[in-house]
Scaffold this active site. Structure first.
Site, PDB file in Angstrom:
ATOM      1  N   GLU A   1      -3.551  32.805  79.846  1.00 36.79           N
ATOM      2  CA  GLU A   1      -2.115  32.627  79.630  1.00 36.79           C
ATOM      3  C   GLU A   1      -1.398  33.020  80.924  1.00 36.79           C
ATOM      4  OE1 GLU A   1      -0.559  34.018  75.637  1.00 36.79           O
ATOM      5  OE2 GLU A   1      -2.442  35.138  75.773  1.00 36.79           O
TER       6      GLU A   1
ATOM      7  N   ARG B   1     -16.897  41.863  74.928  1.00 31.75           N
ATOM      8  CA  ARG B   1     -15.783  42.249  75.794  1.00 31.75           C
ATOM      9  C   ARG B   1     -16.166  43.534  76.531  1.00 31.75           C
ATOM     10  NH1 ARG B   1     -10.111  41.374  75.533  1.00 31.75           N
ATOM     11  NH2 ARG B   1      -8.901  43.038  76.498  1.00 31.75           N
TER      12      ARG B   1
ATOM     13  N   LYS C   1      -2.626  43.496  78.673  1.00 30.57           N
ATOM     14  CA  LYS C   1      -1.487  42.957  79.421  1.00 30.57           C
ATOM     15  C   LYS C   1      -0.191  43.663  79.051  1.00 30.57           C
ATOM     16  CE  LYS C   1      -2.967  38.227  80.431  1.00 30.57           C
ATOM     17  NZ  LYS C   1      -2.657  36.790  80.200  1.00 30.57           N
TER      18      LYS C   1
END
Length: 571
Positions: free
Chosen positions: A46, A272, A282
């Site tokens: 993104e 992850r 973020k």
């Protein structure tokens, strides 16, 4: 559905020995011939922030698998939320991926470019009775969804006819309704044990300017709906995601099935990776930057690729870090010292070693000719002869590290003492005869020493031995610089969790230390930001790209010399 990236099918190369479970999955797909096109992976960031070390793990995973099988690697921006996205982030992401050495080449795409195709897919689902317009508020949608232990309940708008739903959806697109008034939902199963299948939202209304499409759209697809369609249009074969998307895979496959996608891409998940002492959220990173707790997105204490690059970490060290971890199946917490170990191993044979005195103490050689100087030849890297040697100026007034002298030595101290002798790196033996102190404060001001001209590096020593060798710089030739030392930014691995908590509670008080007026030997050539050196006995340092100038260099310590990664002992 039209593939926007049609190409002549290629026969993928199959590795002789699979290295991990993802290799096995892809190898079996290749051998069974389920795809008539080449293997293709993608990284879908993104554009609402900067990439970080976790992003690098995903990038390398997708990039290396694609190239291992002779396929393609795509960069596709997931830009379907106009509220947070910006061209600044797009440019930074492209630059960071290029810096990592994972260039997608011509294969750079934008989810927003597929808006018409995604919208047509939504209408196809509506006409097939598989999607409906719902008037519930966001809070009501959540309440109707149920819980992990209780099924959801049908929306009162679930049985609208396809014709009515199509009309309402087109009115949504035309801008006839305000934000939040309606959403388009998939009609799947409100009783499913997987909450992601309980009539998920496919489209929402957002009246906002988009950084690429302007005000052409006021409805935007959710990621779980747009993602599989974009993959199919680009010819992606394996949509590799981090483990938190595993529960979303059934929805991905539902979209593929309902839209009758031939040779549909497969979503598969990998673990992850989180690092101790850093935060990769973020939201948290944005809060740290916005609150000016750090020096921007490229603060050397941040795990952003910009921050790591400015600090002096190399693409090779990050790649080695990813390979050292391997492809994990679940979430893994990795000690930051492993990343430090990787950059040490990468820089050790590559960079020149120079002498830098961070806490200077003056030394006067009383028997050295006043005003005289000479050049000493010193190897640039003791482990790599190919880096050659340099000429270092030597004179009768020097600076050494203040910690390298003790008037009354403690047990095991092997450096300079009153009446003791040490070797100067690449130079002579010196003996200390006097410690000059401030008469009022008692502060040590300078040392008075003599040097032995017969002990020049490589010369005879008459069988004498010294216990230590120390580095130094010539006072008349020293270059003044400022040096930043870094420690972990956070005390733990998280940020504020409760209302009223502030970042001050979580930031390590000694995460950054500035040392002013450090002294370096003259640097050869024209050193520039990004150049890296080993400071003898101190660690690896990089010229800072933000604070350095033509008149004064500023250095960031990448890592100290001491390696604390415990895993290396078993290698």
């Amino acid at each position: 559905m039209t593939n926007v990236n049609e190409s002549v099918p290629a026969v993928p190369a199959v590795p002789a020995v699979p290295e991990n479970y993802m290799d096995k999955i892809i190898r079996e797909d290749v051998e069974s011939g389920i795809y008539s096109r080449e293997i293709c992976t993608r990284f879908p960031p993104e554009p609402n922030g900067y990439l970080h070390i976790g992003s690098a793990f995903a990038i390398y995973t997708n990039y290396e698998i694609a190239h291992k099988y002779g396929g393609r690697f795509h960069l596709r921006f997931d830009d379907t939320n106009p509220l947070k996205e910006d061209m600044e982030y797009v440019k930074s992401i492209i630059e960071d991926i290029e810096w990592l050495g994972c260039s997608p080449g011509e294969h750079i795409y934008y989810g927003s470019d597929y808006s018409e195709e995604i919208c047509r897919s939504a209408e196809e689902l509506i006409l097939a009775g598989k999607a409906y317009v719902c008037d519930l508020t966001p809070e009501e949608v959540t309440a109707y969804r149920g819980t992990l232990t209780e099924p959801g309940k049908d929306s009162p708008y679930r049985e609208r006819s396809p014709e009515e739903n199509l009309r309402l959806f087109r009115e949504m697109r035309n801008g006839d309704y305000p934000n939040g008034a309606k959403v388009l939902r998939a009609k799947i199963d409100m009783g499913s044990p997987n909450i992601n299948l309980r009539d998920p939202v496919l489209y929402r209304i957002i009246h906002a300017e988009h950084y690429r499409t302007g005000d052409a759209w006021c409805i935007y697809p959710m990621y779980d709906f747009a993602h599989p369609i974009q993959d199919a249009m680009e010819g992606v074969t394996h949509s590799l995601c981090s483990i938190e998307f595993k529960d979303h895979r059934p929805l991905y496959e539902w979209v593929m099935n309902e839209l009758n996608i031939p040779e549909a891409p497969k979503q598969r998940e990998f673990g992850r990776v989180n690092l101790t002492g850093v935060v990769t959220s973020k939201r948290y990173l944005r809060a740290l930057v916005a609150g000016k707790f750090v020096d921007g997105w490229d603060d050397p204490r941040l795990p952003t690729l910009r921050g790591l690059r400015r600090r002096g970490f190399t693409p090779e060290s990050i790649k080695d870090f990813v390979r050292e971890i391997g492809l994990v199946r679940n979430t893994a917490m990795v000690d930051f010292s492993l990343l430090e170990h990787c950059v040490r191993q990468d820089l050790k044979p590559k960079v020149p070693a120079i002498m830098a005195v961070l806490n200077p103490l003056k030394v006067v050689l009383t028997n050295y000719e006043a005003g005289a100087s000479e050049l000493l030849i010193i190897d640039n890297n003791s482990e790599n002869a190919e880096l050659g040697a340099r000429k270092v100026p030597f004179s009768g007034t020097l600076y050494i590290e203040r910690e390298d002298f003790m008037e009354v030595p403690s047990k095991g101290f092997r450096r300079l003492t009153l009446g003791g002798e040490v070797r100067l790196k690449g130079g002579y033996f010196i003996r200390c005869h006097e410690a000059v102190k401030d008469a009022e404060t008692g502060e040590l001001l300078e040392l008075r020493c003599t040097y032995d001209p017969d002990t020049k590096s490589g010369g005879g020593f008459d069988g004498r031995k010294v216990k230590g060798t120390i580095h130094w710089v010539s006072a008349g030739h020293a270059v003044k610089s400022d040096v930043y030392l870094y420690d972990k930014l956070l005390i733990g691995n998280d940020g504020p969790k409760e209302e009223g908590e502030t970042w001050e509670t979580y930031i390590h008080p000694d995460s950054i230390t500035m040392l002013k007026d450090c002294l370096l030997e003259p640097l050869e050539g024209n050193p520039k930001p990004g150049d890296t050196f080993q400071f003898l006995r101190h660690g690896y340092f990089c010229i800072d790209s933000k604070h350095s100038s033509d008149h004064r260099l500023v250095f960031n310590r990448i890592v100290p010399l001491k390696d604390t990664w415990k895993g290396k002992e078993g290698k």
